[in-house]
Design a protein around this motif. Sequence first.
Motif, PDB file in Angstrom:
ATOM      1  N   ARG A  10      18.121 -13.519  23.986  1.00 34.01           N
ATOM      2  CA  ARG A  10      17.602 -13.784  25.386  1.00 34.01           C
ATOM      3  C   ARG A  10      16.430 -14.884  25.394  1.00 34.01           C
ATOM      4  O   ARG A  10      16.557 -15.820  26.304  1.00 34.01           O
ATOM      5  CB  ARG A  10      17.365 -12.415  26.260  1.00 34.01           C
ATOM      6  N   LYS A  11      15.314 -14.548  24.953  1.00 38.08           N
ATOM      7  CA  LYS A  11      14.237 -15.321  25.154  1.00 38.08           C
ATOM      8  C   LYS A  11      14.486 -16.631  24.534  1.00 38.08           C
ATOM      9  O   LYS A  11      14.032 -17.748  25.347  1.00 38.08           O
ATOM     10  CB  LYS A  11      12.952 -14.690  24.315  1.00 38.08           C
ATOM     11  N   PRO A  12      14.870 -16.996  23.386  1.00 41.62           N
ATOM     12  CA  PRO A  12      15.086 -18.320  23.161  1.00 41.62           C
ATOM     13  C   PRO A  12      16.360 -19.016  23.730  1.00 41.62           C
ATOM     14  O   PRO A  12      15.821 -20.181  24.290  1.00 41.62           O
ATOM     15  CB  PRO A  12      15.518 -18.290  21.639  1.00 41.62           C
ATOM     16  N   LEU A  13      17.058 -18.268  24.198  1.00 45.58           N
ATOM     17  CA  LEU A  13      18.249 -18.871  25.218  1.00 45.58           C
ATOM     18  C   LEU A  13      17.496 -19.457  26.599  1.00 45.58           C
ATOM     19  O   LEU A  13      17.781 -20.307  27.055  1.00 45.58           O
ATOM     20  CB  LEU A  13      19.450 -17.934  25.614  1.00 45.58           C
ATOM     21  N   MET A  14      16.704 -18.637  27.081  1.00 44.58           N
ATOM     22  CA  MET A  14      16.084 -18.945  28.358  1.00 44.58           C
ATOM     23  C   MET A  14      15.031 -20.077  28.144  1.00 44.58           C
ATOM     24  O   MET A  14      14.768 -20.780  29.129  1.00 44.58           O
ATOM     25  CB  MET A  14      15.226 -17.597  29.109  1.00 44.58           C
ATOM     26  N   ALA A  15      14.520 -20.132  27.110  1.00 43.41           N
ATOM     27  CA  ALA A  15      13.471 -21.176  26.997  1.00 43.41           C
ATOM     28  C   ALA A  15      14.369 -22.448  26.672  1.00 43.41           C
ATOM     29  O   ALA A  15      13.522 -23.519  27.121  1.00 43.41           O
ATOM     30  CB  ALA A  15      13.024 -21.042  25.578  1.00 43.41           C
ATOM     31  N   LEU A  16      15.488 -22.686  26.207  1.00 48.54           N
ATOM     32  CA  LEU A  16      16.425 -23.496  26.578  1.00 48.54           C
ATOM     33  C   LEU A  16      16.735 -23.911  28.003  1.00 48.54           C
ATOM     34  O   LEU A  16      16.543 -25.005  28.374  1.00 48.54           O
ATOM     35  CB  LEU A  16      17.617 -23.606  25.590  1.00 48.54           C
ATOM     36  N   LEU A  17      17.231 -22.959  28.740  1.00 50.79           N
ATOM     37  CA  LEU A  17      17.925 -23.203  29.932  1.00 50.79           C
ATOM     38  C   LEU A  17      16.857 -23.594  31.109  1.00 50.79           C
ATOM     39  O   LEU A  17      17.050 -24.349  31.934  1.00 50.79           O
ATOM     40  CB  LEU A  17      18.441 -21.726  30.290  1.00 50.79           C
ATOM     41  N   ILE A  18      15.720 -22.985  30.947  1.00 42.59           N
ATOM     42  CA  ILE A  18      14.611 -23.386  31.969  1.00 42.59           C
ATOM     43  C   ILE A  18      14.134 -24.842  31.827  1.00 42.59           C
ATOM     44  O   ILE A  18      13.404 -25.327  32.589  1.00 42.59           O
ATOM     45  CB  ILE A  18      13.478 -22.471  32.022  1.00 42.59           C
ATOM     46  N   LYS A  19      14.490 -25.563  30.973  1.00 41.42           N
ATOM     47  CA  LYS A  19      14.031 -26.778  30.841  1.00 41.42           C
ATOM     48  C   LYS A  19      14.774 -27.763  31.782  1.00 41.42           C
ATOM     49  O   LYS A  19      14.232 -28.816  32.395  1.00 41.42           O
ATOM     50  CB  LYS A  19      14.315 -27.538  29.485  1.00 41.42           C
ATOM     51  N   GLU A  20      15.929 -27.276  32.260  1.00 45.04           N
ATOM     52  CA  GLU A  20      16.582 -27.920  33.517  1.00 45.04           C
ATOM     53  C   GLU A  20      17.170 -26.770  34.162  1.00 45.04           C
ATOM     54  O   GLU A  20      18.480 -26.607  34.335  1.00 45.04           O
ATOM     55  CB  GLU A  20      17.507 -28.912  32.965  1.00 45.04           C
TER      56      GLU A  20
END
Length: 265
Positions: A10-20
Motif C-alpha cells: 500500500r505505502k509504495p503504491l500510494m507513493a507512486l499514485l499521489i505523484k498525479e
Amino acid sequence: MIRKLTEIDRKPLMALLIKEPALNLFLIGDVENFGFEQEFMELWGEFDPVDFHIKAVLLRFYKSYLPYAEGPFDVEGFAALLRKDKDVEMISGSSEIVKAFGRIMSFRKEKHLYFAELKEMNAEIYSGLSAPGTIKKATISEVNAICALTDGIQEFESSSEGSRKSLHQTLVSGTGRTYYVECQGEVVATASTAAENSMSAMVIAVATHQAYREQGLATRVVVQLCADLLAEGRSLCLFYDNPRAGAIYKRLGFQDIGAWSMMYF
C-alpha cells in the motif's frame, strides 16, 4: 518484474499514485475504499530492478482494466495479463499510457475524452447560480427516480438495470453522491460523483430532462456538488468530449490537464 500487489504494498503504491492524484483518482479511490482483497478487484505492480520501487501499476475492476506508469513500463507484461482474462471488456486511462497497449493489441472500438480538474470555483459563477434549498442530496430512496431521468439520456450507455445497481451501490458504499432538482414530483436535473477518495472525486452523470434544458439547472446542480466537495478539501475531475460542455465547465473553473482513452475489446 511484475507481481500481484497486496496490503504490504500500500505505502509504495500510494507513493507512486499521489505523484498525479487527479489522473489516478480511480486507482486511489479503489485502494482506499476496497483495499487489496476483493474478488472484483486486483492490482499488479511492476517493480524497478534497481531499487524495487513500484514504477507502474495495473488495476482490474470487474471487467475493466486501468494502467498507470510514471515512465517507460513493461507494456507486454501487462498485456499478457489482459490476454489471460477471457471476460475483459475494456482498458482505460491516460491516453499516452493506453495507446501503448493499442500498438500491440487489437480493439473493436476506442473513445477519447478531455480530462479536466477543478481546484477552485469561479466565485462569480457560484454566487450567481447557487440556489440553496432547491437542490437535494439523493438517498437510495431516489435511485429509481434519478435513473428514470438518466435512462432517457442517449449519451448514457448503461442499461436500465445496470444504472440502478451502480447508483445504489455507490450511495450505499459512500464512494459517491448524487444531487438533483425536482419539479412536480419528477427529477429534472442531476449530477453525481464517483470514485470519491481522500483527495478528489469524479463528476459523472450530469443530465437534464429534455423539457427543462436551457435553464441552467444542471449547472446549478454541478456548482453545488463541486462547492461541497471543495469545502471538504477535495478537488473535482471530469471527462468531456463536447466542446460546448467543456466551455461550461471551464466557466466554473475546470482546467484541462490531459486526455483519457477507453479501448473496448
